[in-house]
Design a protein around this motif. Structure first.
Motif, PDB file in Angstrom:
ATOM      1  N   ALA A 168      -1.562   4.226   0.340  1.00 57.68           N
ATOM      2  CA  ALA A 168      -2.986   3.960   0.248  1.00 57.68           C
ATOM      3  C   ALA A 168      -3.804   3.515   1.540  1.00 57.68           C
ATOM      4  CB  ALA A 168      -3.173   2.676  -0.835  1.00 57.68           C
ATOM      5  N   GLY A 169      -3.841   4.399   2.368  1.00 57.52           N
ATOM      6  CA  GLY A 169      -4.277   4.445   3.696  1.00 57.52           C
ATOM      7  C   GLY A 169      -5.205   5.579   4.087  1.00 57.52           C
ATOM      8  N   GLY A 170      -6.184   5.260   4.884  1.00 55.10           N
ATOM      9  CA  GLY A 170      -6.968   6.468   5.382  1.00 55.10           C
ATOM     10  C   GLY A 170      -8.006   6.882   4.225  1.00 55.10           C
ATOM     11  N   GLU A 193     -13.231   3.272   3.361  1.00 56.15           N
ATOM     12  CA  GLU A 193     -13.612   2.870   4.569  1.00 56.15           C
ATOM     13  C   GLU A 193     -14.776   3.375   5.351  1.00 56.15           C
ATOM     14  OE1 GLU A 193      -9.270   2.588   6.357  1.00 56.15           O
ATOM     15  OE2 GLU A 193      -9.098   3.886   4.922  1.00 56.15           O
ATOM     16  N   MET A 221      -6.320  -1.533  10.235  1.00 55.26           N
ATOM     17  CA  MET A 221      -7.283  -2.320   9.280  1.00 55.26           C
ATOM     18  C   MET A 221      -8.552  -1.570   9.098  1.00 55.26           C
ATOM     19  SD  MET A 221      -8.259  -6.423  10.419  1.00 55.26           S
ATOM     20  CE  MET A 221      -9.976  -7.093  10.093  1.00 55.26           C
ATOM     21  N   ARG A 222      -9.153  -1.939   8.119  1.00 54.25           N
ATOM     22  CA  ARG A 222     -10.027  -1.053   7.506  1.00 54.25           C
ATOM     23  C   ARG A 222     -10.771  -0.175   8.495  1.00 54.25           C
ATOM     24  NH1 ARG A 222     -14.163  -3.400   2.772  1.00 54.25           N
ATOM     25  NH2 ARG A 222     -14.532  -1.583   1.842  1.00 54.25           N
ATOM     26  N   GLN A 231       0.732  -1.090  -0.096  1.00 53.85           N
ATOM     27  CA  GLN A 231      -0.020  -0.105  -0.107  1.00 53.85           C
ATOM     28  C   GLN A 231       0.821   1.159  -0.055  1.00 53.85           C
ATOM     29  OE1 GLN A 231      -2.370  -2.050   3.296  1.00 53.85           O
ATOM     30  NE2 GLN A 231      -3.788   0.005   2.841  1.00 53.85           N
ATOM     31  N   PHE A 252      -6.459  -3.671   2.917  1.00 46.89           N
ATOM     32  CA  PHE A 252      -7.070  -3.330   4.196  1.00 46.89           C
ATOM     33  C   PHE A 252      -6.508  -2.729   5.308  1.00 46.89           C
ATOM     34  CE2 PHE A 252      -8.692  -7.825   2.486  1.00 46.89           C
ATOM     35  CZ  PHE A 252      -9.446  -7.246   1.545  1.00 46.89           C
ATOM     36  N   GLY A 253      -5.084  -2.286   4.842  1.00 44.43           N
ATOM     37  CA  GLY A 253      -4.162  -1.906   5.840  1.00 44.43           C
ATOM     38  C   GLY A 253      -2.976  -2.626   6.327  1.00 44.43           C
TER      39      GLY A 253
END
Ligand code: MOS
Length: 759
Positions: free
Chosen positions: A506-508, A725, A350-351, A211, A242-243
């Motif tokens: 690719a988070g948040g 999310e 996690m998501r 990610q 998903f994190g």
């Protein structure tokens, strides 16, 4: 412009099918472990079978006799690696192969062989001798250490607080005071935690689902003590994340080390159960929530204390009160978060990491408050809806919560609900209806991109974003196609590779907002160049026009007012070039300019939620019907309706899929998922797909998604709120609220399984 003109099917917002959909269902998409290699060696991990203590010795003699075994790396070999930096690149600081054992399943050796089978067989013939120590597994275990999160986590130095919540609660007409819990969960992405490393001279290429390819590149460079410019990370497709793939885990540098030692490509494909301990997971949480209100439902006080299980050394904490405290006009607010240190591997994102557990607690408490007030739960939320945040005094950039409630309630038929628990029944089935809010902070981060438009009308978009199911290949192609006036099929998008300019982690849920904003900027720079050539020419149909009057459509430059046009190719010829390429950097307001340089160094900065000048969140409302069998207590969810407002939707098909997937995940959290731990040994028990429960088709019946239109040009230039999310937040509370309505039993600990309804 003709407003009545039909929207082309490929434009921004249109439901274009995912670029990668066909590739994935036909097996053409090449995942990291599928990349062909010449003469690879295969690695198999040996992991600890104790959770705490010392690794005294490893007996490798039997393992070495397995035909095909090349080498076995142990703590001595790995000691040349620098420690990973938790909180920067690394998911954990527990990354040495011993002698200290800090959690069950810690990597203690690496077998290398000519075949996967030989490596695996030999790994089972490695005999470890331990000096075990008593391990603390979870809440209630001996030896836990509880610390105030604000004192140990740099990310959570300050938590929301307003006025005197104790006094407000003491003076409230009605108070709810309840405790809630959420279990450990594991991401279980279908694609395993594979890594393949290849050296060519001093250049290292890493193939790994990621990610954040720039983060991994820089993190591994730091661990190996080499220049990051010598590392390339490739991750074109990711089979679920998903994190779990946002930060570097210990295996990657180890495989790089092995490949260097063998001077040969090394491929690792860990097993499903190893994935439970060599990567991260959602931490177990506990909550005490107090909500106070006046008789008319107006809330006057909210106090929320959370406890999150973490590892001994790493202060991973999500502190979801930072999000929950802005959801309604609460009056006075007090929050506190505790880290509970146990002998566990370090948890991670996690998501919807902060909101899933904290909103389950809050939205259950809101329902309990509605019941105590004898008020409809939708009306209670309406009374406490607010455009001005009570904690910070900031305005919301946009807030469509009650629109979501009203549209979902209408579609669900909420008016027909008899609010008395157990009052709605169909034969042996007790029917319950419940609802809850979904919420997720709108994030946007610094991003860079390069876009090239060629005279033949083909376009190449490059930005190191990550296709983790967000549809980034597709939405970036749609955006570029529309801005540059070419068909979708003419656009090639390159992501997931540190050979192209960096995009954020690719988070948040920031990917679409951030990358669309920067690609938009690069496309507009290309338009500008092209329009200038056409308008400043001595001759030609567009000569002398203002560039603001020109648009690009169907491969032609067209004027907006007098219907003149010229083929794009002619303008390129006039300029004497075969392509125009633009590199763009986007730094959102409130993010420091160095954020771009940081991105190249593997540090991703994003802002949003409550942090900026405005409060920025995507919101939704979910309504659930449950049926609980009166005798067996079997629980079913025959239907769920979710209405969501997430700003501009770049593709209604991918958006809908995100919402559907989110609600399925929410049902999973509500009724199925939990990682069980052996309390004596602090080891996971159900680390496989047979025992770790997730819903199957028969568990998911009617799902209805309502896309609530929302326009918000404050959040970012693209007007996009992240939605990846959003939909799995609130579902569990909606189910718990519905179960209460069906049975009169309030389940405050997830998952809700039938034994909890055997009252
Ligand atoms: Mo998401 S858990 O922020 O990758």
């Amino acid at each position: 412009m003709n407003a009545a003109a039909p929207q082309p099917k490929e434009n921004m917002g249109a439901p274009a099918p995912r670029y990668d959909a066909r590739l994935k269902v036909t097996g053409e998409a090449r995942y990291s472990a599928d990349v062909p290699m010449t003469n690879p060696a295969f690695a198999f991990l040996v992991t600890s079978s104790i959770a705490k203590g010392k690794l005294v010795s490893l007996d490798l003699a039997e393992a070495r006799t397995v035909p095909g075994v090349i080498d076995i790396l142990t703590q001595d070999d790995a000691s040349v690696l620098h420690g990973g930096k938790f909180g920067q690149d690394a998911a954990t600081s527990i990354d040495q192969l011993g002698p200290e054992i800090a959690h069950d399943g810690q990597i203690i050796a690496l077998v290398l062989a000519d075949s996967y089978e030989a490596a695996r067989e030999a790994a089972y013939k490695v005999h470890a001798n331990y000096a075990p120590a008593p391990a603390s597994a979870t809440f209630g275990s001996d030896g836990l250490k509880v610390e105030d999160a604000t004192k140990v986590s740099a990310r959570h130095r300050e938590l929301p607080h307003k006025g005197d919540a104790e006094a407000a609660l003491a003076a409230a007409d009605v108070v709810i005071d309840a405790e809630y819990g959420t279990p450990t969960q594991h991401h279980n992405p279908l694609e395993l935690f594979s890594t393949t490393c290849v050296w060519e001279g001093d250049k290292l290429t890493i193939y790994e689902p990621s990610q954040f390819v720039y983060g991994l590149k820089n993190g591994v460079a730091q661990r190996l003590g080499i220049d990051a410019d010598n590392i390339r990370v490739v991750s074109h497709f990711v089979g679920g994340a998903f994190g779990s793939r946002g930060s570097m885990t210990p295996r990657t540098a180890l495989i790089a080390l092995a490949a260097r030692k063998l001077n040969r490509p090394v491929k690792l494909v860990p097993t499903r159960d190893q994935g439970f301990t060599i990567a991260t997971y959602r931490a177990e949480t506990h909550h005490r929530v107090r909500l106070g209100a006046r008789r008319d439902g107006k809330m006057v006080g909210y106090s929320h204390e959370g406890w999150e299980v973490s590892s001994r050394p790493d202060a991973y904490v999500v502190a979801g009160v930072k999000e929950s405290a802005h959801l309604y006009g609460f009056g006075d607010v007090a929050t506190k978060v505790n880290i509970v240190r146990a002998d566990r591997n370090t948890p991670g994102f996690m998501r919807s990491p902060p909101v899933v557990p904290y909103i389950f607690a809050l939205e259950s408490a809101v329902d309990e408050l509605a019941i105590k007030l004898a008020m409809d739960p939708v009306e209670l939320r309406r009374v406490n809806d607010t455009m001005v945040d009570g904690v910070t005094g900031k305005r919301w950039s946009s807030r469509s919560l009650m629109k979501c409630y009203d549209q979902a309630a209408e579609a669900f038929g909420w008016k027909q609900r008899d609010s008395r628990p157990g009052s709605m029944r169909d034969g042996d089935w007790l029917i319950g209806w419940g609802c809850a809010t979904a919420v997720y902070p709108t994030h946007v981060g610094a991003a860079t991109a390069r876009v090239r438009l060629r005279s033949d009308g083909t376009v190449r978009v490059q930005t190191a974003a990550h296709e983790i199911g967000n549809g980034v290949y597709t939405v970036l192609a749609q955006l570029a196609a529309e801005r540059l006036g070419v068909p979708l099929a003419s656009v090639t998008v390159e992501v997931g590779d540190t050979n192209v300019p960096p995009a954020p982690v690719a988070g948040g849920s920031n990917t679409t907002a951030s990358t669309c904003s920067v690609v938009l900027k690069a496309c507009d720079a290309i338009r500008d160049k092209l329009f200038r050539v056409a308008s400043t020419a001595n001759e030609g149909p567009l000569a002398g026009h203002f560039i603001t009057e020109i648009d690009l459509r169907d491969g032609r430059l067209v004027t907006l007012h007098d219907a003149k046009s010229e083929p794009m190719a002619d303008v390129f010829k006039r300029a004497g070039v075969s392509a125009i390429e633009e590199y763009a950097e986007f730094v959102p307001p409130g993010v420091k300019p160095e954020a771009v340089a940081d991105l190249y160094k593997g540090r991703s900065t994003q802002t949003g939620g409550p942090e900026g000048e405005y409060i920025m969140y995507a919101l939704g409302a979910e309504f659930v019907e449950v049926r609980v069998h009166a005798l067996t207590r079997e629980i079913r969810v025959p239907r769920i309706v979710g209405a969501f407002a997430g700003g501009r939707l770049m593709n209604t098909r991918t958006a809908r899929s995100q919402f559907v997937g989110g609600m399925v995940w929410g049902i999973s959290s509500a009724l199925h998922e939990a990682t069980e731990i052996d309390r004596e040994r602090a080891r996971y028990i159900n680390d496989n797909f047979a025992d770790y429960l997730v819903p199957v088709n028969a568990d998911i019946q009617q799902l209805e998604v309502i896309l609530v239109p929302e326009h918000d040009d404050i959040v970012n230039p693209a007007g996009v709120k992240g939605i990846g999310e959003l939909a799995n937040v609130g579902t569990a509370a909606a189910v718990a609220n519905a179960v209460y309505h069906a049975t009169g039993i309030r389940v405050r600990e997830l998952p809700i399984r039938l034994e909890k309804l055997l009252a």
